[in-house]
Design a protein around this motif. Structure first.
Motif, PDB file in Angstrom:
ATOM      1  N   VAL A 199      -0.172  11.139   3.243  1.00  0.00           N
ATOM      2  CA  VAL A 199       0.070  10.642   1.882  1.00  0.00           C
ATOM      3  C   VAL A 199      -0.593   9.273   1.672  1.00  0.00           C
ATOM      4  CG1 VAL A 199       1.824   9.838   0.249  1.00  0.00           C
ATOM      5  CG2 VAL A 199       2.256  11.872   1.631  1.00  0.00           C
ATOM      6  N   LEU A 200      -0.457   8.418   2.690  1.00  0.00           N
ATOM      7  CA  LEU A 200      -0.916   7.037   2.532  1.00  0.00           C
ATOM      8  C   LEU A 200      -2.431   6.891   2.571  1.00  0.00           C
ATOM      9  CD1 LEU A 200       1.715   4.986   4.539  1.00  0.00           C
ATOM     10  CD2 LEU A 200       1.684   5.637   2.134  1.00  0.00           C
ATOM     11  N   ALA A 201      -3.122   7.880   3.132  1.00  0.00           N
ATOM     12  CA  ALA A 201      -4.573   7.748   3.267  1.00  0.00           C
ATOM     13  C   ALA A 201      -5.325   8.301   2.062  1.00  0.00           C
ATOM     14  CB  ALA A 201      -5.032   8.445   4.540  1.00  0.00           C
ATOM     15  N   ARG A 249       0.861   3.950  -3.035  1.00  0.00           N
ATOM     16  CA  ARG A 249       0.318   5.295  -2.838  1.00  0.00           C
ATOM     17  C   ARG A 249       1.381   6.378  -2.906  1.00  0.00           C
ATOM     18  NH1 ARG A 249      -4.932   4.328   1.119  1.00  0.00           N
ATOM     19  NH2 ARG A 249      -6.188   3.425  -0.565  1.00  0.00           N
ATOM     20  N   ARG A 278       0.828  -1.214   0.000  1.00  0.00           N
ATOM     21  CA  ARG A 278       0.000   0.000   0.000  1.00  0.00           C
ATOM     22  C   ARG A 278       0.864   1.267   0.000  1.00  0.00           C
ATOM     23  NH1 ARG A 278      -1.758   2.882   4.657  1.00  0.00           N
ATOM     24  NH2 ARG A 278      -3.769   3.962   4.463  1.00  0.00           N
ATOM     25  N   SER A 322       4.712   0.655   6.504  1.00  0.00           N
ATOM     26  CA  SER A 322       4.352   1.899   5.815  1.00  0.00           C
ATOM     27  C   SER A 322       5.580   2.777   5.610  1.00  0.00           C
ATOM     28  CB  SER A 322       3.297   2.662   6.633  1.00  0.00           C
ATOM     29  OG  SER A 322       2.122   1.897   6.770  1.00  0.00           O
ATOM     30  N   ARG A 371       2.470  -2.484  11.003  1.00  0.00           N
ATOM     31  CA  ARG A 371       1.854  -1.642   9.970  1.00  0.00           C
ATOM     32  C   ARG A 371       2.644  -0.354   9.778  1.00  0.00           C
ATOM     33  NH1 ARG A 371      -4.618  -1.728  11.295  1.00  0.00           N
ATOM     34  NH2 ARG A 371      -4.726  -3.872  12.070  1.00  0.00           N
ATOM     35  N   ILE A 372       3.125   0.194  10.885  1.00  0.00           N
ATOM     36  CA  ILE A 372       3.867   1.452  10.814  1.00  0.00           C
ATOM     37  C   ILE A 372       5.228   1.219  10.175  1.00  0.00           C
ATOM     38  CG2 ILE A 372       5.019   3.221  12.225  1.00  0.00           C
ATOM     39  CD1 ILE A 372       2.568   3.003  14.136  1.00  0.00           C
ATOM     40  N   TYR A 376       0.306   7.338  15.953  1.00  0.00           N
ATOM     41  CA  TYR A 376       0.586   5.926  15.669  1.00  0.00           C
ATOM     42  C   TYR A 376      -0.680   5.210  15.197  1.00  0.00           C
ATOM     43  CZ  TYR A 376       5.436   5.581  17.276  1.00  0.00           C
ATOM     44  OH  TYR A 376       6.801   5.692  17.382  1.00  0.00           O
ATOM     45  N   LEU A 387       3.363  11.251   6.643  1.00  0.00           N
ATOM     46  CA  LEU A 387       3.301   9.959   5.957  1.00  0.00           C
ATOM     47  C   LEU A 387       1.848   9.450   5.936  1.00  0.00           C
ATOM     48  CD1 LEU A 387       4.566   7.508   4.611  1.00  0.00           C
ATOM     49  CD2 LEU A 387       5.187   6.626   6.857  1.00  0.00           C
ATOM     50  N   ASP A 443       6.779  13.508  11.211  1.00  0.00           N
ATOM     51  CA  ASP A 443       6.909  12.769   9.947  1.00  0.00           C
ATOM     52  C   ASP A 443       5.856  11.663   9.827  1.00  0.00           C
ATOM     53  OD1 ASP A 443       8.184  11.550  12.091  1.00  0.00           O
ATOM     54  OD2 ASP A 443       9.555  10.439  10.810  1.00  0.00           O
ATOM     55  N   ALA A 470       1.488   9.276  -5.747  1.00  0.00           N
ATOM     56  CA  ALA A 470       1.619  10.675  -5.314  1.00  0.00           C
ATOM     57  C   ALA A 470       2.789  11.354  -6.019  1.00  0.00           C
ATOM     58  CB  ALA A 470       1.804  10.751  -3.799  1.00  0.00           C
ATOM     59  N   ILE A 498      -4.610  -2.487   4.641  1.00  0.00           N
ATOM     60  CA  ILE A 498      -3.562  -2.269   5.647  1.00  0.00           C
ATOM     61  C   ILE A 498      -3.701  -3.227   6.818  1.00  0.00           C
ATOM     62  CG2 ILE A 498      -4.790  -0.460   6.936  1.00  0.00           C
ATOM     63  CD1 ILE A 498      -2.118   0.984   7.281  1.00  0.00           C
ATOM     64  N   ALA A 519       0.123  -2.824  15.249  1.00  0.00           N
ATOM     65  CA  ALA A 519       0.412  -1.429  14.922  1.00  0.00           C
ATOM     66  C   ALA A 519       1.873  -1.257  14.519  1.00  0.00           C
ATOM     67  CB  ALA A 519       0.080  -0.538  16.122  1.00  0.00           C
ATOM     68  N   LEU A 534      -6.167   0.471  18.032  1.00  0.00           N
ATOM     69  CA  LEU A 534      -6.175   0.054  16.633  1.00  0.00           C
ATOM     70  C   LEU A 534      -7.235  -1.026  16.370  1.00  0.00           C
ATOM     71  CD1 LEU A 534      -4.827   0.371  13.904  1.00  0.00           C
ATOM     72  CD2 LEU A 534      -3.134  -1.318  14.586  1.00  0.00           C
ATOM     73  N   LEU A 547      -1.810   6.428  11.676  1.00  0.00           N
ATOM     74  CA  LEU A 547      -1.019   5.868  10.583  1.00  0.00           C
ATOM     75  C   LEU A 547      -1.332   4.387  10.404  1.00  0.00           C
ATOM     76  CD1 LEU A 547       1.164   5.863   8.452  1.00  0.00           C
ATOM     77  CD2 LEU A 547       2.906   5.886  10.237  1.00  0.00           C
ATOM     78  N   ALA A 548      -1.355   3.647  11.520  1.00  0.00           N
ATOM     79  CA  ALA A 548      -1.580   2.193  11.437  1.00  0.00           C
ATOM     80  C   ALA A 548      -3.014   1.853  11.043  1.00  0.00           C
ATOM     81  CB  ALA A 548      -1.243   1.542  12.777  1.00  0.00           C
ATOM     82  N   GLY A 549      -3.938   2.751  11.348  1.00  0.00           N
ATOM     83  CA  GLY A 549      -5.341   2.477  11.054  1.00  0.00           C
ATOM     84  C   GLY A 549      -5.797   3.043   9.723  1.00  0.00           C
ATOM     85  N   GLY A 550      -4.875   3.687   9.015  1.00  0.00           N
ATOM     86  CA  GLY A 550      -5.233   4.240   7.713  1.00  0.00           C
ATOM     87  C   GLY A 550      -6.207   5.401   7.822  1.00  0.00           C
TER      88      GLY A 550
END
Lengths: 322, 322, 322, 322
Positions: C319-321, A25, A21, A268, A264-265, C180, C316, C312, A29, A61, A261, C148, C183-186
């Motif tokens: 961008v990823l979502a 993405r 993912r 990512s 996934r982090i 956290y 990130l 950061d 972008a 994810i 978590a 999460l 990001l991990a949960g989108g």
């Protein structure tokens, strides 16, 4: 660079989808096109490569496994195989690759670069955590927590029956899962490939802890060269001490499940960093971690060195399980 | 009746603590004293029986295993053993018993009543769900969900690698766990002790599903007479079809873990009903369920009859896994 | 040094029990006696301090909360309170302390050292991860994974109903959990105390993603100065865009539960290191992490500096979502 | 009958996907075609109906939410809406329907049959378990276990801080979730819409339990007419007793998540039975459960009667929480 390919290879690991993912993405972008290559090197050889869009990444994810599938390919170990793969990639206009996998996968990636100048960046994805150059690999944290849940459950029944259990976790040549799970699970003894604790000493320790009032014990062993090592251990303990040990082999359930978590982090961040590196002209490297930071390590170094398990965790576990 | 004893016996099952809690708290609410007997019949024989108070039950409803411990005793199978146990109980002034366990435990309980007139009510606690006279036993729902989580994880890796997996669940002589888990997990084939699906037919079905586009399959088998049956199945499949099947034996993790809501509620209701029955002069019975209702079943009937697995779940699973 | 005291203070965090266990077992292995102080500074003031043995630590590594209990004390903020506590400690012959807690707890610890020369080592235990001098604190990883899981569940219902959800996670003054988990949960947007994303910009982004085909969204917000901030956000969104947002406040469930492997290992290592430090004559420090390594940081530095959330991760996530 | 339509309607519930899968696969096994209708009645009105194949059902049995999406439609409450829907269905050649949902959905289904003679069988899918004619509804078991996990976590922190917590669970007009979760979670008091326990009596009970040595308590309340009732309760307790109660509102996380084994099995059986019923010419009924058995109940009865919560669970919970 206009079009990159992404693939997963070797054993699957939870978090690989989060990495895919991120690659897709971040690439889009940056106005890059992305192709998903099915089942690792097999897909390159058989031209199973298809464009991926933003929407294809929705709702993955949190999924275990890899939507791109994975496999091991013997053909890619030969130069002819790699030539065929390189030709297929070039025909599709794929300029660069992100390879999510382990040691073996990186060897193939490195060869593709050396022999055919296809820029590749590696992302370490394996539950075993045994990749040189990265403190952590994608999937390790999830696998450890999955094994830990099983051990917490086994402790319930061990304590109810005053029993001795031997639990075998994954980790063919490495003791990372065993040592993390053993420390976190309060195991009385941890057998890793690097640290073959003597059975006699273990029996002594267990007897000693029984004298102190502990009535149940859990020993953890890495599977070693092949699954089933726990049975040999149980036999040895039975013969030497008369103690009866129940065996549990956790097996493939450690590979699957929704990633934690942390995984996934990590996935990512690494996926994004891999695309960034390619954008900056870097290649033939792996994205790794050093503490909280991401680092770049030459693939050559990664595949030629061995990562050692932390022995300090084992000695800490030993003190804490008294 | 002034003082009752409670014990857990046979294999441990999640929810036993909730049952103990219910027995103790309902008894005390009725002005009865309660003694906890350690490790089932062993505790009776060795006089390991201690008073339990309201506060001892705090914070145990969610714990797996059994705080009273459990064991199997061969001495209780002999009349002399039961005479000794009965004498110990009478010396402590214990007027009646609640026995939480399975078939074998109930046989001992029934004999204690027949030979020594100690009133006993049984509560069915076993993950196998194989007790005649009760639709559900304490621990079954938790064990099924634990096995199901493992299978969901295994499916991730099966799908990523296009592989065939054989997963062995508990259930020595009964196919309850296998059939529930198989149906809930979408298994392609379910092998139970009662329904030894033919390997040839299974291979045919798997090949057929591959032709329809299914690339991975999970077969479930009950452990049968001893763990390891899955390996024999894998061998047979390999020999007959050349297909390689990975084996996972879920083992003792299915016994432990925090009980599900259903098991906690079942255990609470059954424990309370057992005390109620004793208060009303009933004994030599087991508390069972018939749908949502609690029922009373003579222990004699319970131990002399066999409960059959529902075959309709197997045929439904077979249709749904196409 | 012959006798040390250990206490937990401030908000509880999963893994505190693993830290207590490490302190106790490593101390006893070093021939030290250990006293457990109940409910933090309250126990010091009210003389609730009792010796702990090896066996008291059995079966607690996997438990959430803290067996020593915890509380906040206003009396310890005054010099007289600290004098009383110091006197009580000296009367019991307690030579040194391990304090497991957060910022406020360390201020008290530092004062006890400065004013009464009681050697103290701090161990950072808080789900908020907002302690300067340590990359990670005990309980953070568990809290993030708990949140999460809830978000994964909420996404199921958001996707089924094509809805917008605002989920409020803990983190009074810090955005660690939010960033956290986001990001991990989108998550489509993450609001932290440090990064008050503009509501207008968020609405714009959500509308843009709807145009691209995304039909459901999850926004994460840290609770900020007090719980309920999510309701204000929902109101603002409704007023400005007419979009209806459902609110979920995850609340105190984030504090409890069995600790993850990472938290148990971190707690075990830190607890052991705290005793080691005291044995080597060090004090007025906190054990922290820097990447994978343990470090020592003066308590003074810890309490006088603020730890910043990693921005950061937020960019990130953004961008990823997409 | 050649072609049936299936849809999910009302609030989503875990297990709906397992029911869809059963409807589709059993239908195809019977040589029926199946159309999936998107977002319930909305899809009928807007002609969002598409054929479903065997493979579309792969890997969904374990997913929360509903792949067909769900919504509430006001247009279907009017005769003109229903006429439009019926016309659309007939144009597509859809001969019969399976409706997976709750009370309101069944009212629409019943009207479609009465006014337009479209044969419909209902399958009860709602986490609230408040459908007359079925002991259990799809999603209830999962929601109860999700809430229970949260409560187990909250108990950790309640016990560590000696605190009083009020936890609000879902269940607008019904107390099923509250009573199951309260009993299984060992709650000290359970407030349901049917059983508005007096606050004064609750305060008395809590004070009494504090006198007996219990230092923390958890009260459960159903949300009642709107979420937030827990705050009112906390205020009332504070005013009347000075006790400070923390509030947790579990909210929408109770709707999502991978379904439990019981919900997957219930959904599979009900989905299959719905198709069977249509094949046998039955309609205008709902498939329900009575204990372990499936039953058929006229939709008219279902929508005109109210299902009562079992009060015996509340009184049992009250005895057991002493």
């Amino acid at each position: 660079m206009k079009r990159i390919g992404v693939y997963t290879s070797g054993g699957d690991a939870p978090g690989m989808n989060a990495a895919i993912r991120a690659v897709v993405r971040v690439s889009i972008a940056q106005n890059l096109e992305v192709y998903g290559i099915t089942a690792g090197y097999l897909g390159m050889l058989e031209n199973e490569m298809n464009p991926l869009q933003l929407r294809d990444m929705a709702n993955i994810i949190q999924r275990g496994g890899t939507i791109l599938k994975t496999a091991r390919s013997t053909e890619m170990m030969k130069p002819e195989g790699r030539t065929k793969a390189a030709t297929n990639l070039k025909n599709l206009g794929i300029d660069a690759l992100v390879c999510i996998g382990g040691d073996g996968s990186f060897r193939g990636a490195h060869a593709l670069w050396e022999e055919h100048q296809i820029p590749i960046v590696g992302v370490p994805g394996t539950i075993d955590n045994d990749i040189f150059g990265s403190d952590k690999t994608i999937g390790f944290d999830t696998a450890v927590n999955t094994a830990l849940e099983a051990i917490d459950r086994i402790r319930d029944t061990a304590a109810s029956h005053d029993r001795l259990f031997i639990v075998e976790v994954m980790g063919r040549n490495s003791g990372f899962i065993a040592s993390y799970v053993g420390l976190a699970g309060g195991a009385e003894e941890i057998f890793t490939p690097e640290n073959v604790a003597s059975v006699d000493k273990s029996i002594e320790r267990i007897k000693e802890s029984i004298r102190r009032g502990k009535t149940s014990s859990i020993l953890i062993t890495a599977e070693g060269q092949k699954p089933g090592r726990a049975y040999d251990l149980a036999d040895a303990i039975r013969k030497k001490s008369g103690m009866d040990a129940k065996v549990c082999i956790l097996g493939h359930q450690q590979r699957g499940g929704s990633p934690t978590a942390a995984d996934r982090i990590l996935a990512s961040r690494m996926g994004a960093a891999a695309v960034d590196a390619l954008m900056h002209g870097q290649c033939d490297i792996m994205i790794g971690t050093e503490g909280e930071r991401l680092v770049q390590v030459p693939l050559d170094l990664v595949t030629k060195n061995e990562k050692k398990t932390q022995m300090d965790l084992l000695s800490l576990a030993s003190v804490l399980a008294t």
